[in-house]
Design an enzyme around this catalytic site. Structure first.
Site, PDB file in Angstrom:
ATOM      1  N   HIS A 127       0.837  -1.202   0.000  1.00  0.00           N
ATOM      2  CA  HIS A 127       0.000   0.000   0.000  1.00  0.00           C
ATOM      3  C   HIS A 127       0.876   1.259   0.000  1.00  0.00           C
ATOM      4  O   HIS A 127       0.684   2.166  -0.820  1.00  0.00           O
ATOM      5  CB  HIS A 127      -0.911  -0.024   1.242  1.00  0.00           C
ATOM      6  CG  HIS A 127      -1.710   1.218   1.452  1.00  0.00           C
ATOM      7  ND1 HIS A 127      -3.058   1.300   1.185  1.00  0.00           N
ATOM      8  CD2 HIS A 127      -1.361   2.449   1.918  1.00  0.00           C
ATOM      9  CE1 HIS A 127      -3.502   2.504   1.464  1.00  0.00           C
ATOM     10  NE2 HIS A 127      -2.484   3.225   1.915  1.00  0.00           N
ATOM     11  N   GLU A 128       1.816   1.317   0.943  1.00  0.00           N
ATOM     12  CA  GLU A 128       2.661   2.511   1.055  1.00  0.00           C
ATOM     13  C   GLU A 128       3.577   2.663  -0.152  1.00  0.00           C
ATOM     14  O   GLU A 128       3.961   3.782  -0.502  1.00  0.00           O
ATOM     15  CB  GLU A 128       3.489   2.440   2.343  1.00  0.00           C
ATOM     16  CG  GLU A 128       2.671   2.400   3.618  1.00  0.00           C
ATOM     17  CD  GLU A 128       1.713   3.569   3.743  1.00  0.00           C
ATOM     18  OE1 GLU A 128       2.015   4.659   3.195  1.00  0.00           O
ATOM     19  OE2 GLU A 128       0.665   3.409   4.395  1.00  0.00           O
ATOM     20  N   HIS A 140       1.950   4.904  -2.695  1.00  0.00           N
ATOM     21  CA  HIS A 140       2.130   6.330  -2.389  1.00  0.00           C
ATOM     22  C   HIS A 140       3.547   6.782  -2.727  1.00  0.00           C
ATOM     23  O   HIS A 140       3.763   7.855  -3.306  1.00  0.00           O
ATOM     24  CB  HIS A 140       1.872   6.580  -0.896  1.00  0.00           C
ATOM     25  CG  HIS A 140       0.454   6.371  -0.475  1.00  0.00           C
ATOM     26  ND1 HIS A 140      -0.617   6.907  -1.164  1.00  0.00           N
ATOM     27  CD2 HIS A 140      -0.077   5.709   0.598  1.00  0.00           C
ATOM     28  CE1 HIS A 140      -1.746   6.583  -0.533  1.00  0.00           C
ATOM     29  NE2 HIS A 140      -1.445   5.857   0.521  1.00  0.00           N
TER      30      HIS A 140
END
Length: 427
Positions: free
Chosen positions: A21-22, A25
């Site tokens: 997920h990170e 980003h």
């Protein structure tokens, strides 16, 4: 031992999902020239870290989430805000502290690399990239299972026969209570392996259609079965019984009851089937997330010792425990255990996607909503030939973000306690 191994493996899968997920980003932020100072999995004290280039990569002590730190998350004060009398109101202090903390990270050489300076569509991509990484992972896992392994689908072949009629609200359905009448299927002489060819004079090759026909019938009904290559007719005296509704399992309805379970076969899905199935999963996940506030009384009751429902919310601890139980199942093949664990991991990633897209801070969806509002506001100003209102100041929403964070923390602690003292169990 298998339980422990399962817990460790599933927990590792959850950490990889957070890191994945990170990573979404991180990659998109760097793509658009935003300086990223930290990429961390977990919260609290740093356990391990290494700085590569301008970014510190590491692991934190509390492995219940993750984050990346981008400079310039909030815009500076507007010119008209300077000179105003300072306010000691708690919400004003929160706003100014958040703005100052963001400004402290910015050095003159990086003044042009702040997050708020990027166009709204770029900021939307950066914030949406994290949840969409979880969606991509969930889709890949589900698609791989559905297309490569298959999904169980019921057939018109009989797998097992109910020996007796057990009330729908009975807690123990594994044995027949004293005085329970035999089920219509047992009384009619059905056997495992029988293939139901006709029911009440009509042919059926779909269990779904056959099930609806059974539930809508009553009285004495002829049933043609194929047994050992030969057809024979059995006569079943159906009874009316209260059973869970097919449309809403939380409700019951009086239907025709025969008392048998269908055999299942693995059927591989095509792309259309995969899309339809995943769409249903997304809808169901969104529904469950909306229902989370309604689950608070159940969680409190579970902590008090009452039986915890199988669909109760679980956290990382609870999900890892379920993963351990799945791996330790003796009556299930190794392949089915691994498939079940992968399904659980995909479901967690789907939940992370839906949850993080909620349009509230501090979730990713809150930043997306702020960027969308800024885009609309600037577009309207341009349309009516008004001055550019500038970037939307998400720092003003920090009091709300802190409030939401406290609610999330309280709910997470409630789930954690329930997972420890009264865990959801499959065994």
């Amino acid at each position: 031992m298998l339980v422990v191994i399962g817990i460790v493996l599933f927990f590792a899968g959850l950490l990889l999902s957070i890191a994945w997920h990170e990573l979404g980003h991180l990659l998109t932020a760097k793509l658009f020239g935003v300086k990223v100072t930290q990429y961390m999995v977990g919260f609290g004290r740093t356990v391990w870290s290494r700085k590569t280039g301008e970014t510190e990569y590491g692991l934190k002590m509390i492995p219940f989430g993750g984050y990346i730190r981008m400079i310039g998350m909030f815009p500076p004060k507007r010119d008209e805000e300077y000179g105003r009398t300072a306010s000691s109101a708690p919400w004003r202090v929160m706003i100014e502290d958040a703005r100052e903390a963001a400004a402290e990270e910015v050095v003159p050489a990086d003044a042009h690399r702040q997050f708020y300076q990027r166009k709204p569509w770029k900021r939307i991509i950066v914030m949406a990239a994290g949840p969409f990484m979880n969606l991509i992972l969930a889709v890949l896992i589900f698609a791989g299972i559905l297309m490569g392994y298959g999904t169980p689908q019921p057939t018109t072949t009989v797998a097992s026969i109910s020996e007796c009629v057990v009330p729908a609200d009975a807690k123990d359905t594994s044995s027949c209570p004293a005085g329970a009448p035999p089920s219509p299927a047992a009384a009619a002489g059905f056997e495992p392996g029988d293939k139901i060819v006709e029911f009440n004079g009509k042919p059926y090759d779909s269990w779904t259609d056959l099930q609806l026909a059974i539930r809508g019938s009553q009285g004495s009904v002829p049933v043609v079965v194929e047994r050992d290559g030969q057809r024979q007719t059995l006569r079943a005296d159906l009874i009316q019984d209260e059973r869970p509704s097919l449309r809403n399992p939380d409700r019951t309805e009086v239907v025709g009851f025969l008392g048998l379970s269908p055999d299942q076969v693995l059927v591989r899905q095509d792309i259309g089937g995969v899309a339809s199935t995943i769409g249903g999963f997304v809808s169901l996940t969104a529904q469950k997330i909306v229902e989370l506030p309604q689950r608070v009384p159940d969680l409190i009751s579970a902590i008090g010792g009452q039986e915890r429902s199988a669909d109760s919310p679980v956290g990382i601890v609870g999900a890892s425990r379920i993963g351990g139980e799945v791996l330790s199942m003796d009556d299930v093949s190794v392949a089915n255990r691994l498939i079940t664990m992968l399904n659980l991991l995909a479901a967690v990633n789907l939940s992370l996607f839906v949850m993080n897209m909620l349009p509230i801070l501090p979730l990713d969806g809150g930043h997306i909503a702020g960027a969308l509002w800024e885009s609309l506001r600037r577009g309207f100003a341009k349309l009516v030939r008004r001055p550019d209102p500038g970037p939307f100041d998400t720092a003003r929403l920090m009091p709300l973000a802190y409030g939401v964070t406290l609610v999330f923390i309280a709910y997470s602690l409630l789930v954690l306690v329930a997972d420890v003292v009264n865990p959801v169990t499959l065994l």
